[in-house]
Design a protein around this motif. Structure first.
Motif, PDB file in Angstrom:
ATOM      1  N   MET A   1       0.897  -1.245   0.040  1.00  0.00           N
ATOM      2  CA  MET A   1       0.012   0.219   0.011  1.00  0.00           C
ATOM      3  C   MET A   1       0.827   1.177  -0.028  1.00  0.00           C
ATOM      4  O   MET A   1       1.828   1.427   0.885  1.00  0.00           O
ATOM      5  N   VAL A   2       0.682   2.114  -0.982  1.00  0.00           N
ATOM      6  CA  VAL A   2       1.540   3.247  -1.300  1.00  0.00           C
ATOM      7  C   VAL A   2       0.252   4.492  -1.288  1.00  0.00           C
ATOM      8  O   VAL A   2      -0.354   4.309  -2.565  1.00  0.00           O
ATOM      9  N   SER A   3       0.341   5.316  -0.602  1.00  0.00           N
ATOM     10  CA  SER A   3      -0.621   6.486  -0.546  1.00  0.00           C
ATOM     11  C   SER A   3      -0.354   7.858  -0.065  1.00  0.00           C
ATOM     12  O   SER A   3       0.229   8.054   0.807  1.00  0.00           O
ATOM     13  N   ASN A   4      -0.852   8.866  -0.923  1.00  0.00           N
ATOM     14  CA  ASN A   4      -0.831  10.211  -0.370  1.00  0.00           C
ATOM     15  C   ASN A   4      -1.840  10.319   0.535  1.00  0.00           C
ATOM     16  O   ASN A   4      -3.107  10.060   0.027  1.00  0.00           O
ATOM     17  N   ALA A   5      -1.686  10.724   1.676  1.00  0.00           N
ATOM     18  CA  ALA A   5      -2.572  10.516   2.584  1.00  0.00           C
ATOM     19  C   ALA A   5      -2.479  11.835   3.644  1.00  0.00           C
ATOM     20  O   ALA A   5      -1.262  12.187   4.104  1.00  0.00           O
ATOM     21  N   HIS A   6      -3.598  12.488   4.000  1.00  0.00           N
ATOM     22  CA  HIS A   6      -3.445  13.420   5.119  1.00  0.00           C
ATOM     23  C   HIS A   6      -3.265  12.698   6.537  1.00  0.00           C
ATOM     24  O   HIS A   6      -2.896  13.370   7.256  1.00  0.00           O
ATOM     25  N   ARG A   9      -3.068   7.222   9.807  1.00  0.00           N
ATOM     26  CA  ARG A   9      -3.360   6.415  10.688  1.00  0.00           C
ATOM     27  C   ARG A   9      -5.088   6.145  10.371  1.00  0.00           C
ATOM     28  O   ARG A   9      -5.543   5.037  10.547  1.00  0.00           O
ATOM     29  N   SER A  10      -5.762   7.136   9.846  1.00  0.00           N
ATOM     30  CA  SER A  10      -7.426   6.773   9.384  1.00  0.00           C
ATOM     31  C   SER A  10      -7.425   5.567   8.433  1.00  0.00           C
ATOM     32  O   SER A  10      -8.249   4.764   8.533  1.00  0.00           O
ATOM     33  N   HIS A  11      -6.417   5.788   7.538  1.00  0.00           N
ATOM     34  CA  HIS A  11      -6.239   4.784   6.453  1.00  0.00           C
ATOM     35  C   HIS A  11      -6.176   3.223   6.980  1.00  0.00           C
ATOM     36  O   HIS A  11      -6.809   2.211   6.594  1.00  0.00           O
ATOM     37  N   ALA A  16      -8.233  -2.118   8.629  1.00  0.00           N
ATOM     38  CA  ALA A  16      -8.521  -2.844   9.752  1.00  0.00           C
ATOM     39  C   ALA A  16     -10.016  -3.274   9.848  1.00  0.00           C
ATOM     40  O   ALA A  16     -10.269  -4.346  10.078  1.00  0.00           O
ATOM     41  N   GLU A  17     -10.708  -2.236   9.930  1.00  0.00           N
ATOM     42  CA  GLU A  17     -12.361  -2.448  10.013  1.00  0.00           C
ATOM     43  C   GLU A  17     -12.753  -3.486   8.897  1.00  0.00           C
ATOM     44  O   GLU A  17     -13.734  -4.301   9.323  1.00  0.00           O
ATOM     45  N   HIS A  18     -12.146  -3.297   7.578  1.00  0.00           N
ATOM     46  CA  HIS A  18     -12.578  -4.278   6.731  1.00  0.00           C
ATOM     47  C   HIS A  18     -12.078  -5.524   6.792  1.00  0.00           C
ATOM     48  O   HIS A  18     -11.999  -6.510   5.804  1.00  0.00           O
ATOM     49  N   GLY A  19     -11.166  -5.956   7.599  1.00  0.00           N
ATOM     50  CA  GLY A  19     -10.067  -7.040   7.669  1.00  0.00           C
ATOM     51  C   GLY A  19      -9.223  -7.158   6.507  1.00  0.00           C
ATOM     52  O   GLY A  19      -8.671  -8.330   6.180  1.00  0.00           O
ATOM     53  N   LEU A  20      -8.613  -6.098   6.225  1.00  0.00           N
ATOM     54  CA  LEU A  20      -7.759  -5.822   5.055  1.00  0.00           C
ATOM     55  C   LEU A  20      -6.198  -5.718   5.372  1.00  0.00           C
ATOM     56  O   LEU A  20      -5.678  -5.796   4.544  1.00  0.00           O
ATOM     57  N   ASP A  21      -6.155  -5.231   6.705  1.00  0.00           N
ATOM     58  CA  ASP A  21      -5.041  -4.754   7.088  1.00  0.00           C
ATOM     59  C   ASP A  21      -3.735  -5.840   6.923  1.00  0.00           C
ATOM     60  O   ASP A  21      -2.662  -5.424   6.443  1.00  0.00           O
ATOM     61  N   GLY A  25       1.820  -6.318   2.906  1.00  0.00           N
ATOM     62  CA  GLY A  25       3.148  -6.481   3.460  1.00  0.00           C
ATOM     63  C   GLY A  25       3.654  -5.340   4.226  1.00  0.00           C
ATOM     64  O   GLY A  25       4.505  -5.427   5.005  1.00  0.00           O
ATOM     65  N   VAL A  26       3.200  -4.079   3.624  1.00  0.00           N
ATOM     66  CA  VAL A  26       3.615  -2.700   4.311  1.00  0.00           C
ATOM     67  C   VAL A  26       2.756  -1.742   3.772  1.00  0.00           C
ATOM     68  O   VAL A  26       2.103  -1.828   2.743  1.00  0.00           O
TER      69      VAL A  26
END
Length: 395
Positions: A1-6, A9-11, A16-21, A25-26
Motif C-alpha cells: 500500500m502506497v498512498s498520499n494521505a493526510h 492512521r485513518s487509512h 482494519a475495519e474491513h479485515g484487509l490490514d 506486507g507494508v
C-alpha cells in the motif's frame, strides 16, 4: 500500500475495519514518511520494505499525474490504473501512460495471474498523451499569501511540545519548549544560509532540512536521549503542526483571479514552495478555497531540495508536462524563484512587488534580465496571461 494521505492512521483503521490490514506486507503513507507521489522514492521505499526492487513490482493507482508518473519514474515492471473520477481528467497534460486501465479492480487479479513472472499486462485503450503545454508555476509564501506571526498559535503549539517531552521525572514548561523551538529555528536559518552559499559557490545541491534532523538535531540538540527519541519519533507530526502554527496566512490580492484565468486558458498550475511542511501548504491553500484551482504541489521538504536549486523546478515542469518556453514562474524572491526558473529555461520570470524583496532589488533584477516582469499583484499577471492566451488563439 502506497498512498498520499493526510492521515495514514485513518487509512490503517479503515483497512482494519474491513479485515484487509493483514493483506498488505507494508503500508506507506505520505504524511508518515514525508514523501508524496509523484516522487518515486515512496514506491522505492515500499519495494525495499518488501525485500524486492521496484522493477519486480506492479504499481496500481487511479491517477495519471501522480500514480502513473511516480510508477514510471520508479521504473516498476508495470503501472496499472483502476478507473476513478480522477483518471480521465488529470489537472494537466501527462505524457506517461499506464500499461493497462481497468474500470474496477475486479480484473486485476486475473491479469496478474496471466502475466506470470516475466510478462507485463496487455496495454489497453487510454486517452492520448497531451503535448507539452503552458503552465504557471507559483510560489506560496509571499505570493499566494502573506504571513503574519501568530503568537497565540505558537503558544498552544509550544504547550503541546512541552506535554510530549514531559515524563519520567522530567517536567518541561511551555516557555521552555518555546525557547527550544526558537533556538531550533535560528539554527535552521543559519544552516540554510550556509547551504545557500555552498550552492551558489560550488553548485552543491541545496538540500532541504528533513523533519528528524530539524527536531532531533536542531531543536533537541541539548536535550537528553529520551527526549531526543521523542522528537525523532514525532518529527513528521511536529513539523506539520509547526507549519500550521508559526504564522497566519492572508490571501494576496488577485490570486483567485490569476488561478481562474489559468484554468480558463488551459494552463497547468503547480505550486513550487520552499517550506518546512508541504502538508501545511496544501491545507492553507484549501482553507483559501484554492485547492480546486491548483493541479499539483512540489514542496521542498518532500522534494528534498530548495530553490534556487533548479531540481525542484524541473520536477514541477515534469509533473505538469510543461514547455519551459511557454511557462510562467511567479515568485517574490529574484535570487530564489527567478534564478531557479532561468536555470530551467523558463521564459516568463515574474516577481510580485510589496513582499519581502525591496523594490530596488527587483529593479536590479529587471535590469539584469534575471526577472522579465514585475507586477504589483496577481491580478496584473492574470491580465498578461489572458492577453497572451488571446494572441495564441488568434494565431
Amino acid at each position: 500500500m502506497v498512498s498520499n494521505a493526510h492521515s495514514g492512521r485513518s487509512h490503517r483503521r479503515i483497512l482494519a475495519e474491513h479485515g484487509l490490514d493483514r493483506a498488505f506486507g507494508v503500508q506507506v503513507y505520505s504524511d508518515e514518511v514525508g514523501i508524496r507521489k509523484p516522487n518515486p522514492r515512496i514506491i522505492e521505499l515500499a519495494a525495499t520494505a518488501l525485500g524486492v526492487t521496484a522493477d519486480r513490482c506492479w504499481y496500481v493507482g487511479d491517477t495519471l499525474d501522480r500514480d502513473v508518473v511516480a510508477g514510471r519514474r520508479a521504473e516498476v515492471a508495470a503501472v496499472v490504473v483502476t478507473r476513478s473520477h480522477h483518471t480521465d481528467a488529470p489537472p494537466f497534460g501527462v505524457a506517461a501512460e499506464p500499461d493497462a486501465v481497468f474500470d474496477t479492480p475486479e480484473g486485476l487479479a486475473d491479469a496478474l495471474e496471466a502475466a506470470g513472472p516475466a510478462r507485463s499486462p496487455v496495454r489497453t485503450s487510454i486517452p492520448a498523451a497531451k503535448p507539452a503545454r503552458a503552465a504557471l508555476l507559483i510560489d506560496h509564501g509571499g505570493v499566494i499569501s502573506h504571513s503574519q506571526p501568530d503568537p497565540d498559535a505558537m503558544g498552544e503549539f509550544a504547550a503541546e511540545v512541552a506535554r510530549r517531552l514531559t515524563g519520567a521525572g522530567e517536567q518541561v514548561a511551555p516557555a521552555q519548549a518555546l525557547e527550544l523551538i526558537e533556538k531550533g529555528r535560528e539554527r535552521h536559518h543559519l544552516r540554510k544560509q550556509q547551504r545557500h552559499r555552498a550552492h551558489v559557490e560550488t553548485g552543491a545541491p541545496l538540500a532541504e532540512v528533513q523533519p528528524v534532523d530539524f527536531w532531533r538535531d536542531l531543536v533537541g540538540a541539548e536535550l537528553p536521549e529520551r527526549q531526543r527519541a521523542i522528537l525523532t519519533a514525532e518529527a513528521f507530526d511536529l513539523m506539520h503542526l509547526l507549519g500550521r502554527a508559526k504564522s497566519r496566512r492572508i490571501l494576496r490580492t488577485g490570486v483567485r483571479e490569476l488561478l481562474e484565468t489559468c484554468r480558463d486558458a488551459g494552463l497547468a498550475v503547480v505550486v513550487v514552495s520552499n517550506t518546512i511542511n508541504g502538508r501545511a501548504v496544501r491545507a492553507q491553500c484549501a482553507e483559501h478555497d484554492l485547492d480546486g484551482l491548483i493541479g499539483a504541489y512540489v514542496c521542498s521538504d518532500e522534494a528534498g531540495v530548495r530553490k534556487p536549486d533548479p531540481t525542484i523546478v524541473r520536477e514541477a515542469l515534469r509533473v505538469a508536462a510543461a514547455d519551459p518556453a511557454r511557462t510562467w514562474f511567479y515568485g517574490d524572491k529574484p535570487e530564489n524563484d527567478a534564478e531557479a526558473a532561468r536555470a530551467c529555461g523558463i521564459t516568463h520570470r515574474v516577481i510580485v512587488r510589496g513582499g519581502s524583496t525591496p523594490d530596488e532589488t527587483v529593479d536590479r533584477a529587471l535590469t539584469s534580465g534575471l526577472v522579465t516582469t514585475a507586477v504589483p499583484d496577481a491580478g496584473q499577471l492574470a491580465a498578461l496571461i489572458a492577453a497572451e492566451h488571446r494572441t495564441d488563439a488568434d494565431a
